[in-house]
Structures are given as C-alpha cells and as structure tokens.
Design an enzyme around this catalytic site. Structure first.
Site, PDB file in Angstrom:
ATOM      1  N   GLU A 147      49.654  59.272  32.536  1.00 35.65           N
ATOM      2  CA  GLU A 147      51.095  59.383  32.802  1.00 35.65           C
ATOM      3  C   GLU A 147      51.652  60.681  32.187  1.00 35.65           C
ATOM      4  OE1 GLU A 147      52.550  55.627  31.332  1.00 35.65           O
ATOM      5  OE2 GLU A 147      51.403  54.534  32.838  1.00 35.65           O
ATOM      6  N   ASP A 166      37.226  45.058  38.230  1.00 42.77           N
ATOM      7  CA  ASP A 166      37.316  45.893  37.024  1.00 42.77           C
ATOM      8  C   ASP A 166      35.951  45.869  36.325  1.00 42.77           C
ATOM      9  OD1 ASP A 166      37.911  46.667  34.341  1.00 42.77           O
ATOM     10  OD2 ASP A 166      39.985  46.003  34.585  1.00 42.77           O
ATOM     11  N   HIS A 206      45.149  47.273  32.476  1.00 39.91           N
ATOM     12  CA  HIS A 206      44.094  47.197  33.488  1.00 39.91           C
ATOM     13  C   HIS A 206      44.656  46.793  34.843  1.00 39.91           C
ATOM     14  CE1 HIS A 206      40.271  47.499  31.105  1.00 39.91           C
ATOM     15  NE2 HIS A 206      41.206  47.501  30.162  1.00 39.91           N
ATOM     16  N   THR A 263      38.691  51.667  34.853  1.00 39.06           N
ATOM     17  CA  THR A 263      40.089  51.985  34.514  1.00 39.06           C
ATOM     18  C   THR A 263      40.151  53.041  33.415  1.00 39.06           C
ATOM     19  OG1 THR A 263      40.176  50.191  32.933  1.00 39.06           O
ATOM     20  CG2 THR A 263      40.993  49.705  35.144  1.00 39.06           C
ATOM     21  N   ASN A 305      46.099  54.892  30.541  1.00 40.86           N
ATOM     22  CA  ASN A 305      47.273  54.945  31.430  1.00 40.86           C
ATOM     23  C   ASN A 305      48.316  55.901  30.872  1.00 40.86           C
ATOM     24  OD1 ASN A 305      46.705  52.895  33.550  1.00 40.86           O
ATOM     25  ND2 ASN A 305      46.488  51.596  31.747  1.00 40.86           N
ATOM     26  N   GLN A 317      40.608  55.776  22.962  1.00 42.59           N
ATOM     27  CA  GLN A 317      41.745  56.668  22.667  1.00 42.59           C
ATOM     28  C   GLN A 317      41.323  57.937  21.920  1.00 42.59           C
ATOM     29  OE1 GLN A 317      44.166  53.772  20.652  1.00 42.59           O
ATOM     30  NE2 GLN A 317      44.091  52.419  22.438  1.00 42.59           N
TER      31      GLN A 317
END
Ligand code: UDP
Length: 458
Positions: free
Chosen positions: A363, A119, A24, A141, A359, A380
């Site tokens: 990426e 957040d 985060h 996020t 993230n 996920q």
C-alpha cells in the site's frame, strides 16, 4: 455487465480460500473482484466465525458469494484457541473435512467448480481440491523475496536458525537479521514457522501459482520463480480506485473485521498541511511490548510532526499512563482502527511508520508514501530491507541490545523522512513505484495480462 455474466452457468466459477485473517483475506478478495469484473463467478470460502464477523462485503457490483466452513472455532475464531498451534492443528483437522463436505454439497447441487485458489498458508486445501478433481491455484500473499528465502529453508539450502549472511537468487546478500524472523530466530511460534516453510510441500501439484506483487517491483526474484512454477503475478491487489480506476465501485477492500471511525480521521487529516502528518500503524496482529509502546509514544509526542496512530483496542492498555487522555489534540490523533488506504492516500500524510506487513508495504509503495520501517516479526524484517535498500522508499529504525527502538532513533527517522534529504529521495522513488503499480494492473499491464492468461486457461 459483470453481474449479468456472473449469473450464467457458462461463466467459469472460481473458489477463493484465504487464510482467515484480514491481511490474507484482502488480497484474495481483491483478486476475486478483478476476476468478477472479467466475467468470472467467484465464491469466497471463509470460516463460520469470520463470516459472522464480517462488517461489510461489497457484494453489489463485485458479486462475490460466501461459503462458510468450520475451523473448529465457530464461536470465537482464532483468538478463542489456547495457542496459535492449537488453532492451526484444529483448522487443519476440522477445516479439511469441512472443505471437502462443502465442495461435495456444491457439486451435488449442480454448481460447477472450475478452480480453487487457496492461500499457501493452507496447503491441505490443495489436497482436498485434487481429491475432488478440481484444478488448483496456490496464492502467495507475501513478497516473492520472502518466499524465495522460505523456499531455500524448505529445501535445506539454508539451515535455521541462520546466524550469518545469506545469498539467494535475485536479492543482494542479506544479513541474518534481515531474513524473516522465523529464519534467524525460531522463537516462540513453532506453528507459524512450520506454516511458512511448508508452503512448498505440495506446490508442484498446483496448476497455477499466483503472487500478490508486481513484476517491476521484484523482477529478478520473479524471473527465478518463473523457472520453477507456472507463476502468475497479479498484484498489487489494492482496490482499483486507488490504481487504474477501471472498477468503478471498487473503493475499499470490501471486508472489514474491525470498525473504523472514518469521518473523525478524515476531518482531522483535512485540517493538516500537505505532507505534514506521520501515520503510524502496525497492522492487525503485531503486538508491541509495553516498553516499546512507551518509546514510540514519547517519540511521537516529542517529534515536531503531526501524527495519527492506530493503537488497536487489544494494544491500548500498554500506552503510557495519561497518553490517551492528552493526545487527541491538534498535533495527535489516536484511533483504534482506520481506513488505512484513505489515510495513506490523503495528501496531508508525508510519512508512514509501519510494521511492514506485506499489505501495508504494498500500500505504501503503490500510494507513493515514504516509510519509516519498524518491523516486528515474520516477513516484516525482509520487507523492511526491501523498502529501504532495494526500493529506496524509506529508512529503517535501529533496535538496541534489548530489541527496543529508542525514542531518539524514531524521532530522527521521522525527521529524515519529513524534512531531510533522504525523505526527498524516498518521495521521488515512491512516486515512481506508484506509477509502475498502476501500470501493472491497468489494461494490458503485466498483472492484467497474467490474469487474462489464467482466465484463458481456466
Ligand atoms: N489496516 C486498516 N486499518 C488500520 C490498520 C490496518 O485498514 O487501522 C489494513 C491495512 O490497510 C492492510 C491490513 O489492514 O491492508 C494489514 O495487513 P498487513 O499485511 O499490513 O499486516 P498484518 O495485519 O497482516 O500484520
């Protein structure tokens, strides 16, 4: 130049308040670097424990100050709480007061605060900001696709636990198991599910709503969200040197809670042929069961590909007996942590076996690396759906009746990506997303424009 502007009291001053966990903090700090490069003074609010644990924060040119507040666990942080529920309750109770005190302290010292960006896992920060008459921005996020689903649960439009397919705006119909785990399996984490559904409690009072994604990646969902909130789509928040290269010193996330043995990883990768390495990592929190660890270990051992596996120190004891001692050789490297961006950007890496934390997802997409998606929990499962079916950059593993992914399945997924036709298609798509991610943050790109719009308003 940014530093000079940073020092004048005329520059806008923005406080950034991420939930205190690596996954985060990275996006909010990166957003802070972009703001700083455009002449904004930024201050990161984090907990006393995290501020003591930070191994490095690139403060030279990116010039982000830090203010520490208490979460009630100043000595041991999150891991020292009895349970996540205890942590989250205490953080709310103690953090709320501590944040208010910190704001008052800054104001009494004559430090102006133009905005707080919090957040969305910390909804109470919005209330504290408004009590102190400071403009406030909410920062998601996680993927818009995921928040879309949480919003529908929050509004009672999806009842949980969900046991059938579901349709929400901007996404194809989802099987129940493709929704975030908190939606289809309430499970043993009531504290976390409350946090994700309650992100929307007071969001209508936010002056801006930021999201770490990019327009092209989630176009339809973003259009739907824009109808509800003053949305600013500002991602992907990878360090600039991996994307547009406009912030010369922005080479890594700048904040590391765990130390990586970087040269060992790079030396090992440097020896491997292009596209031959499978990089395996499950982020900072996911825990695999011992049986799953064994299946994965055997799959990596049996697959033809080279592999680099991040097994965190807290996961290591679950490795099969003798695996660690025998693995570090030509074919395999086991590490406790690495600089994931550098690994993903390395030309020898041809496949990323990922837990699909957002993230890691961003990426992979932004660095153009095809994936084998092996989601564990929370958002996920939905990120994995997007990776395979919507963005077409990889394949998902299959779980058996016991919820375990067997070694044969892992081996065949890796083979498909490294050597198969699907791998070729995934690589083409990943390269396309990589270009689009860069375009979004580059001068005049969609994310860059949204940041400028925010700055004009602040
Ligand atoms: N990461 C890293 N080294 C590792 C494993 C992960 O630097 O060995 C970073 C990764 O690049 C990502 C973050 O840790 O930025 C993990 O965030 P993600 O959302 O993927 O997963 P989480 O940890 O929140 O489950």
């Amino acid at each position: 130049m940014a530093d000079e502007q940073h020092k004048t009291n005329k520059s806008p001053h923005v406080l950034l308040f991420p939930f205190p966990a690596q996954g985060h903090m990275n996006p909010l700090i990166q957003f802070g670097k972009r703001l700083t490069s455009k002449g904004v003074k930024t201050t990161l609010i984090t907990t006393k424990f995290i501020s003591k644990s930070i191994l490095s924060l690139n403060t030279t040119t990116n010039a982000i100050d830090i203010e520490a507040i208490s979460d009630g666990f100043d000595e041991g942080g999150f891991l020292s709480a009895d349970s996540s529920e205890t942590y989250l309750e205490t953080f709310h109770e103690v953090g709320l007061k501590s944040l208010g005190d910190m704001i008052k302290k800054l104001q009494s010292e004559g430090t102006k605060i133009d905005a707080i960006i919090y957040d969305t896992f910390i909804t109470w920060a919005l209330d504290v900001a408004l009590e102190n008459e400071i403009k406030c921005g909410a920062f998601f996020t996680q993927a818009c696709s995921v928040n879309n689903i949480y919003y529908h649960v929050h509004k009672g439009l999806i009842s949980v636990p969900l046991g059938s397919t579901v349709s929400v705006p901007g996404l194809p119909a989802l099987e129940y198991w493709e929704t975030p785990s908190f939606v289809h399996n309430l499970g043993p984490y009531p504290g976390w599910s409350e946090i994700v559904f309650n992100q929307f409690d007071n969001i209508d009072k936010a002056r801006w709503v930021f999201t770490n994604t990019f327009y092209k990646l989630e176009e339809e969902v973003i259009e739907w969200m824009k109808k509800m909130w003053p949305l600013k789509v500002i991602g992907p928040t990878l360090p600039s040197m991996y994307l547009d290269k406009r912030l010369e010193d922005d080479k890594d996330y700048g904040i590391n809670l765990v130390k990586a043995n970087h040269s060992e990883c790079m030396n090992w990768l440097n020896d491997k042929p292009k596209g031959s390495v499978v990089y395996v990592a499950f982020g900072s929190m996911a825990q695999l069961g011992p049986e799953q660890m064994e299946e994965l270990a055997c799959a990596l051992r049996d697959s033809d590909a080279n592999f680099m596996w991040v097994a965190r120190t807290d996961e290591e004891e679950k490795l099969p007996k003798g695996f660690k001692e025998n693995v570090n050789n030509e074919k395999g490297l086991l590490v406790a942590w690495c600089k994931q961006l550098d690994v993903l950007a390395h030309e020898s890496v041809g496949c990323f076996v990922t837990h699909c934390g957002f993230n890691s997802t961003l990426e992979a997409v932004s660095l153009g690396v095809p994936v084998v998606a092996m989601p564990q929990w929370t958002d996920q499962t939905t990120n994995a759906k997007c990776l395979e079916d919507i963005w077409s950059v990889g394949v998902r593993v299959k779980v058996d009746d016991k919820g375990i992914v067997r070694r044969d399945n892992i081996v065949s997924c890796i083979k498909e990506i490294i050597n198969g036709e699907r791998g070729k298609i995934a690589q083409l798509n990943a390269s396309r997303w990589k270009d689009l991610a860069k375009d979004a943050v580059d001068a005049g790109g969609s994310s860059d424009r949204d940041i400028d719009e925010f700055l004009a308003e602040v």
